[in-house]
Every structure is written in C-alpha cells, then in structure tokens.
Write an enzyme that holds these catalytic residues in place. Sequence first.
Site, PDB file in Angstrom:
ATOM      1  CG  HIS A  17      44.301 -11.495  54.163  1.00  0.00           C
ATOM      2  ND1 HIS A  17      45.461 -11.507  53.403  1.00  0.00           N
ATOM      3  CD2 HIS A  17      44.559 -10.408  55.029  1.00  0.00           C
ATOM      4  CE1 HIS A  17      46.114 -10.429  53.551  1.00  0.00           C
ATOM      5  NE2 HIS A  17      45.765  -9.830  54.828  1.00  0.00           N
ATOM      6  CG  HIS A  19      43.931  -7.426  59.430  1.00  0.00           C
ATOM      7  ND1 HIS A  19      45.059  -7.995  59.901  1.00  0.00           N
ATOM      8  CD2 HIS A  19      44.202  -7.521  58.013  1.00  0.00           C
ATOM      9  CE1 HIS A  19      45.938  -8.684  59.168  1.00  0.00           C
ATOM     10  NE2 HIS A  19      45.692  -8.181  57.754  1.00  0.00           N
ATOM     11  CG  HIS A 194      50.102 -10.339  56.527  1.00  0.00           C
ATOM     12  ND1 HIS A 194      49.502 -11.273  57.083  1.00  0.00           N
ATOM     13  CD2 HIS A 194      49.287  -9.291  56.211  1.00  0.00           C
ATOM     14  CE1 HIS A 194      48.187 -10.578  57.240  1.00  0.00           C
ATOM     15  NE2 HIS A 194      48.192  -9.303  56.814  1.00  0.00           N
ATOM     16  CD  GLU A 197      50.952  -6.460  53.031  1.00  0.00           C
ATOM     17  OE1 GLU A 197      49.903  -5.461  53.087  1.00  0.00           O
ATOM     18  OE2 GLU A 197      51.582  -7.059  53.848  1.00  0.00           O
ATOM     19  CG  ASP A 279      44.093  -6.373  53.760  1.00  0.00           C
ATOM     20  OD1 ASP A 279      44.553  -6.815  54.857  1.00  0.00           O
ATOM     21  OD2 ASP A 279      44.993  -5.700  53.363  1.00  0.00           O
ATOM     22  CG  ASP A 280      42.798  -3.678  57.383  1.00  0.00           C
ATOM     23  OD1 ASP A 280      42.837  -4.067  58.463  1.00  0.00           O
ATOM     24  OD2 ASP A 280      44.075  -3.820  56.648  1.00  0.00           O
TER      25      ASP A 280
END
Length: 342
Positions: A17, A19, A194, A197, A279-280
């Site tokens: 997970h 990006h 996703h 969330e 994630d990011d």
Amino acid sequence: MPTLAEFCERVPKAEVHCHFVGAIPAEVAWRIAARNDVPLPADGPATLYRFDNFHQFIDRYMTVATALRRPADFAEAVYAVLQDGAEHGNVRYRELFFNPTDHHHASYPDMLTGLLDGIAAAETDLGVRCRLVPSINRMQSPQIGVQMVEQVVAHRRDEVIGIGLDASEPAGPPELFAEAFAIAGRAGLRRTAHACEDYAGLDGGPPRNATTCLDLLGCDRLDHGYNILADEAVVQRCRDAGVPFTCCLPGSNPVLRPARIESIRTMLELGLPVSLHSDDPAMHGANPGEVYTFAAEVLGLGIAEVGALALAAVDATWLDDTERSALRSEFQAEIDRLAGER
C-alpha cells in the site's frame, strides 16, 4: 544490540500500500518538473509537500503527477521511490500503486516503459523488487476507469499484477466501478480497493463498502478498512474470510485523524490480518522505517509484534505461493537474526 527503534528501521519490509506519486522524494519531483517547465505551487522542494487538509493534499498530488511527461521521468521517479524505501526502512519488495489517468501528458505505454525501466534498474542496483498495480481514480468517471483497465489489459506485462481503486471514497462508491473490475477479473488481474477509509473533516466510507468490494468487485484484500469497526457483522465476515487489510498510520502530517491509531489497535486486537504500510511516504512525511517506529510507540508493540507485522505484509502480497513462501522465509531468518542481537 539494536534498540526497538533500530529494529523497526532494520526489519525487512514488504509494502503493498504505497502510491507512486506520493512516494516521489520532493527534490526529485522538483527536478523533473523544472526539466519539463512545469510550475509547482511552492518555492522549492522543502515546501513542496506542505498542506493543511485532504483537498490540498490531492491538489499537490495531482500537480506533481502532471509534471511527469516522458518515459525517462517515470524511470527516474520510480527508481528514487524504491531507493528511498530501501534506505529508509529496508523495503525489499513493493506492489506500487500508480494512477495512469492522473498523468495527463503521457500515454499508458510510455509511462509503463519508464516505470519498468526504473524498476529493472532498482532490482539490479539495489536488490529491491517491485510490481505495479494500476489504480482507478474514483474521482473520475466509471467510464474512464473502464478505459484505463482496457489499456492495462491491451498492454499486459507480467510486472503488472492487479488493479486498485483509490482517491476520495465518498466521491466514488465502489459499486460504480463494477464493470472495470469485471474486465480486470476476466483478464486474470488481482483486485484491491481503498475501502472504509477515514478522512480529516470528511465522512469516510461506510462498512458496507467493504462487502461491496469483496462481493461485487472481487477484491481479495482491502486498503485501509478502519470504518468496518462500526459493523460487527462486517468485521466477522472479514475475519472469517481472512481478508488482509493494508493499513497506514498518519505519520507526521496532521491530515489523517489520530483516531486511526485506535482503529488499527482495535483491528489487531480483533485478530484481523493487518499489515502496516507508508501510503504516501514523501508527501505524508513518514518513511517506512518511521511508520514501524511510530506504530511500536503508539500501539505499545515489542520486537515480536513488529516482526509479526512484517510477516503479515508478506502474507498480503500477490506473489505466487512459491515466491511468497521464499520471501517469508528470508524475512523470518533476518527477523530472528535481528531479534537475537538484542
């Protein structure tokens, strides 16, 4: 003898997970944008990833995405992403989300060529493996999602192993993308989304989105998932089915709610298959090593629990059984060695 924080940094990691655009180091994004004469909304790399809410985050994310124009841009960026993960958290394997429709100035074949070049170089130079998960931006129309998946199928490569669904969940409930996911399923692509969330100042996805993703979209893992806790029947369904949840902690950026910490704590206590991911990482200011360290601090985890999370991430991968077993054995041996140093 490593401290707990050092163990969290050094433990081998798989990330499923993460990006692509959100993981590009700011200085690399700035350099690529300058080369392509694309203005960015900041006065330099140091301020490029500063934002105060989810909408500003999405705006910054999309601006960086549009700065990538040529195969060489994608190759440079993904190499930097994989190098950064290896150097700041010992990430050995990634299944990396990327949104083809966010890159308005590049064709899918061109971006794929660049990404695969960068991935091959990173594996040769760094020993880091990566597979790609093209992801539908649910803030765009379902038909755009269908067209994206058709492109993925038409230009199929072994390194592209599945599809995802991301961006603002309230803007695009999962049922809208059933056709795109059906196309992917018929092509033999794995599927995730996703779901459930949470957002700062926004309503998250309701628990029913999880079952929609499982039953209608054919997903075999779910990204995030915190809001399933509001429905005991959904929790039970997911636990019985062993659905992996790829969870992400807020890191240093205030955009994500602190309540997420308690949700992840509860999911672990309920025996759900939870793994932790960044994630990011560049945009949210928390690299993979920091995510594990933060989790150990706020959730009260010890060496055994941190090691179990690293293995849970391997279990959530889309590697075939032989490759997954080999990676798990590799990770277990290194976890045991690190734990023995304490």
